[in-house]
Scaffold this active site. Structure first.
Site, PDB file in Angstrom:
ATOM      1  N   GLU A  71     -69.959 -11.485  58.955  1.00  0.00           N
ATOM      2  CA  GLU A  71     -71.008 -10.509  58.645  1.00  0.00           C
ATOM      3  C   GLU A  71     -72.379 -11.119  58.895  1.00  0.00           C
ATOM      4  O   GLU A  71     -73.285 -10.460  59.423  1.00  0.00           O
ATOM      5  CB  GLU A  71     -70.889 -10.029  57.198  1.00  0.00           C
ATOM      6  CG  GLU A  71     -71.904  -8.968  56.823  1.00  0.00           C
ATOM      7  CD  GLU A  71     -71.754  -7.678  57.603  1.00  0.00           C
ATOM      8  OE1 GLU A  71     -72.781  -7.177  58.119  1.00  0.00           O
ATOM      9  OE2 GLU A  71     -70.632  -7.159  57.691  1.00  0.00           O
ATOM     10  N   GLU A  78     -77.184  -8.792  65.874  1.00  0.00           N
ATOM     11  CA  GLU A  78     -77.909  -7.525  65.889  1.00  0.00           C
ATOM     12  C   GLU A  78     -79.416  -7.745  65.942  1.00  0.00           C
ATOM     13  O   GLU A  78     -80.127  -7.033  66.666  1.00  0.00           O
ATOM     14  CB  GLU A  78     -77.548  -6.687  64.659  1.00  0.00           C
ATOM     15  CG  GLU A  78     -76.167  -6.072  64.737  1.00  0.00           C
ATOM     16  CD  GLU A  78     -75.833  -5.229  63.519  1.00  0.00           C
ATOM     17  OE1 GLU A  78     -76.594  -5.260  62.523  1.00  0.00           O
ATOM     18  OE2 GLU A  78     -74.811  -4.533  63.577  1.00  0.00           O
TER      19      GLU A  78
END
Length: 126
Positions: A71, A78
């Site tokens: 994560e 991102e």
């Protein structure tokens, strides 16, 4: 001494300060990371209640760590992609989708391992 991309000199050493800053950033900016932390807390709580064995704790810890690590990496990917491609781009979407898929796969693996460990213990309670 190392230098950064701008040529500024930096001391060599362990970057714990920056690592903790990164954890703070991912905590404050990523809702999914906070959800994974909350679920991890629940898993640890129920693991204590159900008295997991050493090997069960090992598998549980590996799964929790894997999901949180991926994560965090997904969030970093991102951020980089959003910086490089401020407008929609197929390559950017592909990179972001694939990194999100890695998190999904690790979470599904964690669920599988969790079911394998917790379901028999819960069944034995009845």
């Amino acid at each position: 001494m190392n230098s950064d991309l701008n040529g500024n000199k930096r001391k060599k050493g362990i970057g714990f300060k920056y690592a903790f800053m990164g954890l703070r950033r991912v905590w404050t900016s990523e809702k999914n990371f906070r959800i994974h932390i909350f679920i991890s807390g629940l898993v640890v709580f129920f693991g204590i209640l159900l008295n997991l064995s050493m090997s069960e704790w090992l598998w549980t810890g590996v799964c929790i760590g894997l999901v949180l690590i991926l994560e965090t990496l997904n969030s970093a990917i991102e951020a980089i992609v959003d910086y490089l491609f401020p407008h929609y781009h197929d390559v950017a979407a592909k990179a972001k989708d694939i990194s999100a898929a890695a998190v999904l796969l690790s979470a599904l693996f964690a669920v599988f391992v969790g079911l394998f460990i917790f379901v028999p213990k819960i069944i034995n309670l009845f």
